[in-house]
Structures are given as C-alpha cells and as structure tokens.
Motif scaffolding. Sequence first.
Motif, PDB file in Angstrom:
ATOM      1  N   PRO A   1     -75.173  34.546  10.330  1.00 49.89           N
ATOM      2  CA  PRO A   1     -74.683  35.847   9.851  1.00 49.89           C
ATOM      3  C   PRO A   1     -73.597  36.471  10.718  1.00 49.89           C
ATOM      4  CG  PRO A   1     -77.073  35.737   9.687  1.00 49.89           C
ATOM      5  CD  PRO A   1     -76.649  34.523  10.435  1.00 49.89           C
ATOM      6  N   ILE A   2     -73.512  36.069  11.981  1.00 47.34           N
ATOM      7  CA  ILE A   2     -72.472  36.616  12.852  1.00 47.34           C
ATOM      8  C   ILE A   2     -71.083  36.301  12.307  1.00 47.34           C
ATOM      9  CG2 ILE A   2     -72.331  34.588  14.359  1.00 47.34           C
ATOM     10  CD1 ILE A   2     -71.979  36.522  16.714  1.00 47.34           C
ATOM     11  N   LEU A   3     -70.949  35.192  11.561  1.00 46.95           N
ATOM     12  CA  LEU A   3     -69.661  34.833  10.964  1.00 46.95           C
ATOM     13  C   LEU A   3     -69.286  35.768   9.827  1.00 46.95           C
ATOM     14  CD1 LEU A   3     -70.061  30.934  10.846  1.00 46.95           C
ATOM     15  CD2 LEU A   3     -68.869  32.314  12.564  1.00 46.95           C
ATOM     16  N   GLN A   4     -70.273  36.482   9.291  1.00 45.46           N
ATOM     17  CA  GLN A   4     -70.020  37.408   8.191  1.00 45.46           C
ATOM     18  C   GLN A   4     -69.509  38.745   8.695  1.00 45.46           C
ATOM     19  OE1 GLN A   4     -73.359  37.736   5.589  1.00 45.46           O
ATOM     20  NE2 GLN A   4     -72.302  38.997   4.090  1.00 45.46           N
ATOM     21  N   TRP A   5     -70.177  39.306   9.732  1.00 43.25           N
ATOM     22  CA  TRP A   5     -69.756  40.616  10.212  1.00 43.25           C
ATOM     23  C   TRP A   5     -68.823  40.543  11.419  1.00 43.25           C
ATOM     24  CZ3 TRP A   5     -71.170  41.316  15.240  1.00 43.25           C
ATOM     25  CH2 TRP A   5     -72.297  40.639  15.718  1.00 43.25           C
ATOM     26  N   GLY A   6     -68.802  39.390  12.087  1.00 40.03           N
ATOM     27  CA  GLY A   6     -67.987  39.240  13.291  1.00 40.03           C
ATOM     28  C   GLY A   6     -66.494  39.476  13.087  1.00 40.03           C
ATOM     29  N   PRO A   7     -65.864  38.877  12.048  1.00 43.53           N
ATOM     30  CA  PRO A   7     -64.412  39.060  11.866  1.00 43.53           C
ATOM     31  C   PRO A   7     -63.993  40.516  11.638  1.00 43.53           C
ATOM     32  CG  PRO A   7     -65.191  37.170  10.616  1.00 43.53           C
ATOM     33  CD  PRO A   7     -66.409  37.865  11.131  1.00 43.53           C
ATOM     34  N   ASN A   8     -64.915  41.343  11.160  1.00 46.63           N
ATOM     35  CA  ASN A   8     -64.579  42.754  10.891  1.00 46.63           C
ATOM     36  C   ASN A   8     -65.047  43.685  12.007  1.00 46.63           C
ATOM     37  OD1 ASN A   8     -63.593  42.021   8.285  1.00 46.63           O
ATOM     38  ND2 ASN A   8     -65.696  41.966   7.520  1.00 46.63           N
ATOM     39  N   TYR A   9     -65.484  43.105  13.113  1.00 44.50           N
ATOM     40  CA  TYR A   9     -66.006  43.919  14.211  1.00 44.50           C
ATOM     41  C   TYR A   9     -64.855  44.617  14.939  1.00 44.50           C
ATOM     42  CZ  TYR A   9     -69.260  45.236  17.908  1.00 44.50           C
ATOM     43  OH  TYR A   9     -70.043  45.948  18.780  1.00 44.50           O
ATOM     44  N   THR A  10     -65.055  45.895  15.274  1.00 43.55           N
ATOM     45  CA  THR A  10     -63.985  46.692  15.900  1.00 43.55           C
ATOM     46  C   THR A  10     -64.435  47.226  17.260  1.00 43.55           C
ATOM     47  OG1 THR A  10     -64.736  48.767  14.891  1.00 43.55           O
ATOM     48  CG2 THR A  10     -63.184  47.413  13.623  1.00 43.55           C
ATOM     49  N   PHE A  11     -63.458  47.686  18.039  1.00 45.42           N
ATOM     50  CA  PHE A  11     -63.755  48.262  19.352  1.00 45.42           C
ATOM     51  C   PHE A  11     -64.573  49.543  19.206  1.00 45.42           C
ATOM     52  CE2 PHE A  11     -62.628  50.953  23.023  1.00 45.42           C
ATOM     53  CZ  PHE A  11     -63.092  50.120  24.039  1.00 45.42           C
ATOM     54  N   GLN A  12     -64.355  50.269  18.125  1.00 54.11           N
ATOM     55  CA  GLN A  12     -65.117  51.492  17.887  1.00 54.11           C
ATOM     56  C   GLN A  12     -66.600  51.181  17.706  1.00 54.11           C
ATOM     57  OE1 GLN A  12     -63.447  54.349  18.077  1.00 54.11           O
ATOM     58  NE2 GLN A  12     -65.285  55.610  17.857  1.00 54.11           N
ATOM     59  N   LEU A  13     -66.882  50.110  16.972  1.00 57.56           N
ATOM     60  CA  LEU A  13     -68.269  49.685  16.800  1.00 57.56           C
ATOM     61  C   LEU A  13     -68.860  49.220  18.137  1.00 57.56           C
ATOM     62  CD1 LEU A  13     -67.980  47.636  13.467  1.00 57.56           C
ATOM     63  CD2 LEU A  13     -68.937  49.929  13.757  1.00 57.56           C
ATOM     64  N   PHE A  14     -68.015  48.544  18.942  1.00 59.90           N
ATOM     65  CA  PHE A  14     -68.502  48.048  20.236  1.00 59.90           C
ATOM     66  C   PHE A  14     -68.915  49.194  21.150  1.00 59.90           C
ATOM     67  CE2 PHE A  14     -67.582  46.908  24.690  1.00 59.90           C
ATOM     68  CZ  PHE A  14     -68.560  45.939  24.863  1.00 59.90           C
ATOM     69  N   LYS A  15     -68.194  50.301  21.109  1.00 57.44           N
ATOM     70  CA  LYS A  15     -68.549  51.436  21.967  1.00 57.44           C
ATOM     71  C   LYS A  15     -69.951  51.942  21.630  1.00 57.44           C
ATOM     72  CE  LYS A  15     -64.865  54.016  21.267  1.00 57.44           C
ATOM     73  NZ  LYS A  15     -63.913  55.157  21.390  1.00 57.44           N
ATOM     74  N   SER A  16     -70.265  51.999  20.336  1.00 57.62           N
ATOM     75  CA  SER A  16     -71.603  52.421  19.925  1.00 57.62           C
ATOM     76  C   SER A  16     -72.653  51.406  20.361  1.00 57.62           C
ATOM     77  CB  SER A  16     -71.658  52.596  18.403  1.00 57.62           C
ATOM     78  OG  SER A  16     -70.756  53.592  17.978  1.00 57.62           O
ATOM     79  N   ASP A  17     -72.341  50.112  20.181  1.00 59.91           N
ATOM     80  CA  ASP A  17     -73.288  49.060  20.563  1.00 59.91           C
ATOM     81  C   ASP A  17     -73.476  48.994  22.078  1.00 59.91           C
ATOM     82  OD1 ASP A  17     -73.928  48.194  18.011  1.00 59.91           O
ATOM     83  OD2 ASP A  17     -72.242  46.805  17.913  1.00 59.91           O
ATOM     84  N   LEU A  18     -72.425  49.311  22.828  1.00 64.39           N
ATOM     85  CA  LEU A  18     -72.522  49.298  24.291  1.00 64.39           C
ATOM     86  C   LEU A  18     -73.530  50.345  24.775  1.00 64.39           C
ATOM     87  CD1 LEU A  18     -71.467  48.274  27.038  1.00 64.39           C
ATOM     88  CD2 LEU A  18     -69.694  50.052  26.910  1.00 64.39           C
ATOM     89  N   ILE A  19     -73.417  51.542  24.227  1.00 59.85           N
ATOM     90  CA  ILE A  19     -74.349  52.613  24.612  1.00 59.85           C
ATOM     91  C   ILE A  19     -75.776  52.242  24.218  1.00 59.85           C
ATOM     92  CG2 ILE A  19     -74.977  55.022  24.185  1.00 59.85           C
ATOM     93  CD1 ILE A  19     -71.962  55.565  23.744  1.00 59.85           C
ATOM     94  N   ALA A  20     -75.931  51.728  22.977  1.00 53.75           N
ATOM     95  CA  ALA A  20     -77.265  51.345  22.505  1.00 53.75           C
ATOM     96  C   ALA A  20     -77.834  50.206  23.344  1.00 53.75           C
ATOM     97  CB  ALA A  20     -77.204  50.936  21.037  1.00 53.75           C
ATOM     98  N   GLY A  21     -76.994  49.215  23.681  1.00 56.69           N
ATOM     99  CA  GLY A  21     -77.453  48.073  24.464  1.00 56.69           C
ATOM    100  C   GLY A  21     -77.906  48.459  25.858  1.00 56.69           C
TER     101      GLY A  21
END
Length: 647
Positions: free
Chosen positions: A71-91
């Motif tokens: 599934p990472i191939l499905q959402w990975g290509p559309n992943y953005t830095f904005q999403l990463f900032k949210s995931d960084l805090i959550a992680g």
Amino acid sequence: MENNNNNNIIMHSHHCVEMEVHHVVPPPHKSTFQKLKARLKETFFPDDPLRQFKGQPLKTKFVLGAQYFFPILQWGPNYTFQLFKSDLIAGLTIASLAIPQGISYAKLANLPPIVGLYSSFVPPLVYAVLGSSRDLAVGPVSIASLVLGSMLRQEVSPTTDPLLFLQLAFTSTFFAGLFQASLGILRLGFIIDFLSKAILIGFMAGAAIIVSLQQLKSLLGITHFTKQMGLVPWSWQTILMGICFLILLLLARHISIRKPKLFWVSAGAPLVSVIISTILVFAIKGQNHGISVIGKLQEGINPPSWNMLRFHGSHLGLVIKTGIITGILSLTEGIAVGRTFAALRNYKVDGNKEMMAIGCMNVVGSFTSCYVTTGAFSRSAVNNNAGAKSAVSNVVMSVTVMVTLLFLMPLFQYTPNVVLGAIIVTAVIGLIDIPAALLIWRIDKFDFIVMLTAFFGVIFISVQQGLALAVGLSTFKILLQITRPKTVMLGKIPGTDIYRNLHQYKEAVRVPGFLILSIEAPINFANITYLNERTLRWIEDEEDNKKEHSSLQFVILEMSAVSAIDTSGISLFRDLKATLEKKGIELVLVNPLAEVIEKLKRVDEANDFIPTQNLFLTVGEAVASLSIAMKNQSTIPEGAHTIVPHY
C-alpha cells in the motif's frame, strides 16, 4: 372467463371470482461448477478484490497488483512535506509512549527489557510498507505479552533457563506471524470472528486484573498472590515511589480522557515518569536501598535471531499453540483498532491486507529478536490525536527507538522496575470497559454470561483455558440457534394483508382454519427433528382448541428466512406432508427462496410432493386464495362444477 398463467379463477354457481396470484418460480439454471464458483467467491472473496483489475491494460494491472500488496506505493507518490510535519509530531509523540511501554511489556512477557525496544523498531518499519491503516501504531501490547509469558512459563522457567525461554518466545512469534499471514492469504479472516465482542470485553478485563495483580509485586512487594499473601521486607522508598508514580500516571490518564485535546499529557507521562524516577534513583543510589532497577541494557540495534528459532524438540507443540493463540488475539486487536479509526476518519481498511501485513511483520520480527506485536488501542489513539496522516508516523517512531538503542541505553540502567509496573497498571486499566459490559447485559443476557465466563476463567483458571471456555460457550450458543431455530405463529394485522408474530403484535388476529407458521432459520439435518416435533405440537394445540376455532384445514409455512436446505431438510416436508394428509390437512409453502424451491422441484418431478397450487409468494395471497377455495368447497351444490386453479 378466460383462465391464464397469472390468475387463479374459482367459479361458484353463476358467480366468478377472480384474483391474481403470483408464481413461485425456481431460479435460472446453473451448472454445479457455476454454483460452486459463486459459493466460493462469496465465502472467500465477498469484497471482490479483483474487480479493480477488470478491463485494465497489463501495465495498469501490474501497478494495481503492486499497490495491493504494498500500500505504500499507493499513497507514497502523493506524500507531501506538509503531511510529513504532521507525521513527525505524531511519531515523536508515540515514541515517547512506546519506549517505556516496550520495556514494561517485555518484562510482562518475562523477556529481557531490551526485547521490548527491539520490537518497537523493526515491526513498525515492516507495517509502514505493508499496512493499510494510517492510524495504527505498532508495537508490543499488554494482552499478547501476558499470554505469551504465561503460556511459555508453564513448561519453561524464564529465570532458570532464560535462553531457552527467549528462543521459544521468538519461535512462537514466528508461528503467530505465519498463522496470521496465512489467514490473510487464504482469506480465512472469518475465523477471528469467533472471538465475539462479549468474549473480548470479558477476556481483556480479566487479563487486566491479572496483570495489575502481578504488578503489585513491583508496587507493594506482594508475592504469591494466588496461593498465599505475604509482604517481603522491601524498602519504604520502593512502595512510596510506586504509589506516587501510579497516582501521577492515573491522573495524567484521567486528564486526557476528560479533555481529549490534552492527549499529550497521558502520552508523555510514562516517559516523564521514567526520566524523573531514573534521575531520582541515580541521585540517592536507590539500588543500595532496596530499589530494584533494570540494570545495564545492551546497546545497538536488533541482532539477528533466525538461528534461535526451534522447530524441533519437546516444546514444538507449546510454541505452535502459543503462536496461534497470541496470533489470534493480537490480530483481533490490531484489526479492530484499525477499523475503528478508519471509520472515524472515513477511509477503508482491508482486513485481509492487515492480516498479511501483521503476519509478515511478526515473521520478520522473529528473525530480528522481536516478539509478538500488533497495533495497540492506546498508542493508536495517541497517534490519531497527535495528527498522524499516514504510516510514516510509525517510521518516525521506529527511527526514534533506533536512536535510543544506539545511543541512550546507558540512561535506562537506573530506571526502577516499580515505575515500569506503574506504567503497565495504568495501561491495562483502560482494558476494563464497564459501560460496554452493562450494555451487553441490557442487550443479551447469554452474551453477558459468555463475558463473565471469559472474565472469571482468565482470573481463576488460566488465560488460554478461560478464553477456550468462553469460545466454547459462544459456539454452543450458535449450535443452539442452529438446532433449535425459532418458529412463530403469524396472525393478520386487521385492515391489511400483513401477517406478523402474534406474540409481538397484539393487534394481530388468527385466521380460522389456518395455522400460519414462520420458520426463521435454514433447515438442515441438525434441526429437522426439532422442527417436525415443534410443528406437530402447534397442530395438536390447534386441534385441542378446535371448539374455539374452526377446524384446521391448512398449515402454511412462511419460509422467507429459510436461506438454505439440505437433503435431510427435504425429508422434513415429506414426513410433515404425510402426517398432515392423515389428518385431512394440506401443507402450503410461502415464498421458498431460490435454493429451497430449486431443490424441492428437483425431487418433485411428478408435481405430487408439493403441488404448484400449494406454493405462494405471500401469506396474504395464500390465505385469500385458499379461503375462496374453502368457501366454494362448502357452498357448491351437488352437480355444480369448480374450475380447479392452476398456474
């Protein structure tokens, strides 16, 4: 008056009564292969996962196939830095919870504390690639840790033979993962549905009590809880520290429950407790005053452990059994948590994909010094509240744990075990769901008994036997429903053509000359004796009351709920028809479904078993048509003719 296929015409003297009666027709013919194919598809592929491949070019099919398994191939290509900032805090947030919980749960499973951190490093990376949930936070969980430790401890002591115990834990994890992945690949996920909600609520509450009582040894110095109670001469510092940190953690949990926006309070409280207690013990040299500490932990990331797996010897049966039970429990928890948060955030989690992901995660984990892991509700709730957008939050957590393993291990040397006990107690208290138990009591008393069986079985017998008892009782309930299906008497709602249960609808009235029964289950070899006896008892009751009602002429069986029938079920109608004919009563069937009418027609080529004129689509049509026939039969003078209805 012309008679056609859609009308049932009965003529009396000079009058002609015409009413429309609809056909009961068998389904279109299908070959045995077509039926088998359809049945297998509905059993194993109810979601039709291959529909997305229909009509697609080969290249697109290849891409879709890769996205299905990864599934990472499905959402990975559309992943953005904005999403990463949210995931960084959550992680980072869930890492602050995962580190102390990982150490604590490993001790709960009677494993070295470092194994808990190993299990918070590799499995989340595997899940990030294979998992379909955006919110599931992967790592060790209390229930699987308790079950793994208690089952293995029955044959091997973790204190006298720690290496063998560790080998069996890794091997059990391998079998758990293999079993989980097999369920997903073979699409047998319905097996985990045998753990009903009532079983899980009772089981988890019982496990929470057991875990909490076990941790009293750390908090208060109580030993041999089940056999005898006694206090060992621990230092007052240990007891005071345990009580203080337990109150702190419970207070933090209470704040986050009352105000969900303050989720970070309960998420960070375990790590803060570990840091404060470690500094405190180091400052006062608590290990010299009777305060038990973790001790030195090995630095570095997960060492390989495939050479530690034991697929032979006298303990093979134990590790397979332990793997299957812990696999089912962790799979049930992980999928339930994933679906809960998917529903909240309006996206879909594929249960079979999750089984394969969690299974592969545990197989890989068994090769890299990890024990059974899954998605925990408390950690996933923190992940969701912290704003996680994808599985990258698991990657961030894993990297944080890796940094801890590489550089921060010496800091945990003076962490007191009493704080780890307080962390475990705080975590498992959330497993006791009293409102859900009360709701089960209000809805279904039998389910409540099943829940209590799981609860007391876990506490007073053992984890696996308590679970087995509850599953056995639930299975017994299913067997009762199959072998003792409901049959109810129907009456007519005045002013309508609607027929309903006489006991449920007080305004419904009985129709003179008719006994109308509804069978509310498939008919098979397991229940034909009961159905035959119960139907005859209804008839006997009617005959006993014939002074109050007109004599019984028709028994109508409403079969809308009879979804299937077997060979033995067909014999029920033969026996019933023969018995009724001796009493001068006709048997009528209403709305037999596709499989039922097809099998009835197959054994009734001569049309003398259940005649066509005794088959109707609705009870209303049956009563109306047969009432006219009854009336004409009783009033036609000698020499007059009746046009026999046909279809």
